[in-house]
Write an enzyme that holds these catalytic residues in place. Structure first.
Site, PDB file in Angstrom:
ATOM      1  N   GLY A 164     -16.526  30.482  57.732  1.00 48.44           N
ATOM      2  CA  GLY A 164     -15.244  29.831  57.878  1.00 48.44           C
ATOM      3  C   GLY A 164     -14.232  30.699  58.597  1.00 48.44           C
ATOM      4  O   GLY A 164     -14.493  31.249  59.676  1.00 48.44           O
ATOM      5  N   GLY A 165     -13.051  30.853  57.980  1.00 48.14           N
ATOM      6  CA  GLY A 165     -11.985  31.647  58.588  1.00 48.14           C
ATOM      7  C   GLY A 165     -12.387  33.079  58.848  1.00 48.14           C
ATOM      8  O   GLY A 165     -11.882  33.723  59.774  1.00 48.14           O
TER       9      GLY A 165
ATOM     10  N   GLY B  79     -20.710  30.635  97.669  1.00 50.62           N
ATOM     11  CA  GLY B  79     -19.563  30.849  96.803  1.00 50.62           C
ATOM     12  C   GLY B  79     -19.747  31.998  95.845  1.00 50.62           C
ATOM     13  O   GLY B  79     -18.773  32.628  95.421  1.00 50.62           O
ATOM     14  N   ALA B  80     -20.992  32.295  95.486  1.00 49.60           N
ATOM     15  CA  ALA B  80     -21.243  33.397  94.570  1.00 49.60           C
ATOM     16  C   ALA B  80     -20.822  34.733  95.192  1.00 49.60           C
ATOM     17  O   ALA B  80     -20.380  35.635  94.481  1.00 49.60           O
ATOM     18  CB  ALA B  80     -22.714  33.435  94.180  1.00 49.60           C
TER      19      ALA B  80
END
Length: 514
Positions: free
Chosen positions: A169-170, A404-405
């Site tokens: 959880g937290g 683009g890489a």
């Protein structure tokens, strides 16, 4: 006064001893150390100063008023690691299972505020069962205060989470907000909802380790940066990591004496990296040749292994190395690699750590799955991180750099201070084969011998647009260097850039792609 001093001494002895010996034996039987034993391994000998060791909760109901142990299940204070101040808090699983209540949280809040004010790293040794159910919303509010402080200190002081028990959880969210997460196999787990809840809601039966164990988070989720078999080796590497980092974002990383000559030749690199662009090799062998004493500290080594992110030193100065890994998926960039690289670049930029980017990338990973899962926005995370970084940035193109890489891997066009390349580099929109098939498609199709025409066009394209000096002739590569000179070239560049200052436009904050 003598009586008071005797009383004080006895009280402090009880605080340090903690619960009864049976509780300690149970902790040891699980292969786990106590909170104070862990702190002793983390910090320099006899350097720990505790704060609020006598704190006790004030909650009532459900039998809590009859159980008010000192420390309230968390040990807080500061000490030194290699002589430098470090703040630490450690859950004591022997007390309320390390669960967080109001007093417990307030101790952590105070320590986090002290760490931020003092400008020193914060290490949390996590071994807690989440919120203390008997205290209800007060416990939940305590977690909120921790999360807020984690966020406020992000990029201000290094924050390191060490998972040494089950954290649900937290208790799992605070580590996720910090810079690095360490885990220990078999004894540490992280999950938002435990196995019992998972089975009740979905019908799936799963063990704690299979749901959120160290290896799961190291390989599948990417939550864990480092994984170990035992607590002593884990805490030893936390110390080593701290030695590489500055105390805060206003300082440079500590410089160490370097006995490895900065002008040492790296002739072995020519043998490690094959000339053929499609042959694999291990980029970590390249990094080891370049950095001091071959020593690199790799982050998230088992997650997104097609990119390597590591801390190391060159000439005694800490550097962050980002490198494509041809040994995995040919070194392509995909969703996970982009996320991994972006997070690492942002961390280095926040803490004044120069970036070395080693490029050997065929492009982004194609596929329906990648596109539908958001490679565009995830790839943009790495692009944004580099474009936003103001630390010294040096790119080295080892072999291929396509499409683009190439741009995303810290090219000159997005702000790299220097771009160096080896003589076998190929920088292009795509590989010669693919480019020739696109540009000369009709000519190849109409030829009497298409295969021969295709071979000739590939050769022509490579000679005209992909020769090693094409980018250098256009100022997009600063120099083409002998691989044997790589370490010396990087060391000289880092010396030149050590006082770099780059201002950003005035803004509250950017809005990076998510």
């Amino acid at each position: 006064m003598d009586e008071r001093l005797t009383e004080l001494s006895a009280l402090k002895e009880r605080v340090i001893a903690g619960p009864d010996a049976e509780a300690t034996a149970k902790q040891h039987a699980k292969g786990k150390l106590t909170a104070r034993e862990r702190i002793a391994l983390l910090l320099d000998a006899d350097s720990f100063t505790e704060v609020e060791g006598m704190r006790r909760h004030r909650a009532t109901g459900f039998g809590l008023e009859a159980r008010r142990p000192h420390t309230d299940g968390v040990v807080t204070g500061w000490g030194t690691v290699f002589g430098r101040t470090v703040f630490v808090y450690a859950h004591d699983f022997r007390i309320f299972g390390g669960a967080l209540g109001e007093a417990h949280a307030e101790k952590i809040h105070k320590l986090m505020d002290l760490a931020e004010a003092a400008g020193a790293p914060l290490v949390s040794l996590n071994d807690g069962a989440g919120a203390r159910i008997q205290e209800g919303v007060s416990a939940l509010a305590g977690y909120g205060g921790i999360f807020r402080r984690n966020t406020r200190s992000s990029g201000v002081i290094p924050q390191i989470s060490v998972m040494l028990g089950p954290c649900a959880g937290g208790a799992a969210y605070s580590p996720a907000l910090t810079d690095f997460v360490f885990m220990v196999r078999q004894t540490s787990q992280m999950f938002i909802t435990g196995p019992d809840v998972v089975q009740a809601v979905t019908g799936e039966s799963v063990s704690q380790n299979d749901l959120g164990g160290a290896d799961v988070h190291a390989t599948a989720s990417g939550v864990a940066h480092f994984v170990y078999d035992d607590e002593p080796s884990c805490l030893a590497d936390v110390r080593y990591l701290l030695s590489l980092l500055p105390a805060n974002n206003r300082e440079l990383p500590p410089a160490h004496e370097c006995l490895d000559p900065v002008d040492r030749r790296t002739d072995a690199l020519s043998a490690i990296v094959p000339a053929e662009p499609n042959k694999p090799y291990d980029i970590r062998e390249v990094i080891a040749q370049i950095v001091d004493d071959g020593d690199l500290f790799e982050c998230r080594a088992q997650w997104a292994p097609n990119i390597v992110c590591a801390l190391a030193r060159i000439g005694g100065r800490t550097v962050g190395v980002v490198a494509n890994q041809p040994a995995h998926l040919a070194g392509v960039l995909d969703i996970h690699a982009s996320q991994k690289g972006a997070r690492f670049v942002q961390f280095c930029d926040a803490f004044n750590i120069a970036l070395i980017t080693l490029v050997d990338v065929p492009g982004f990973l194609p596929g329906v799955g990648q596109e539908h899962e958001g490679i565009i926005r995830h790839g943009a995370k790495l692009l944004y991180a580099y474009c936003n970084a103001t630390v010294p940035r040096i790119q080295v193109i080892l072999r291929k750099a396509y499409g683009g890489a190439y741009i995303v891997m810290d090219s000159r066009s997005i702000g790299a201070d220097l771009s160096l390349a080896w003589p076998g580099n190929e920088i292009a929109v795509m590989g010669a084969e693919g480019a020739a098939n696109v540009i000369f498609r009709r000519e190849i199709a109409a030829a009497d011998d298409p295969d021969e025409v295709r071979r000739q066009k590939i050769k022509d394209y490579r000679e005209e647009l992909m020769h090693p000096y094409y980018a250098a002739e256009r100022g997009l590569v600063d120099d083409v260097i002998d691989p044997g000179d790589t370490r010396g070239a990087l060391a000289r560049a880092l010396d030149m850039l050590q006082a770099k200052h780059a201002s950003q436009p005035s803004r509250k904050h950017g809005n990076p792609p998510q």
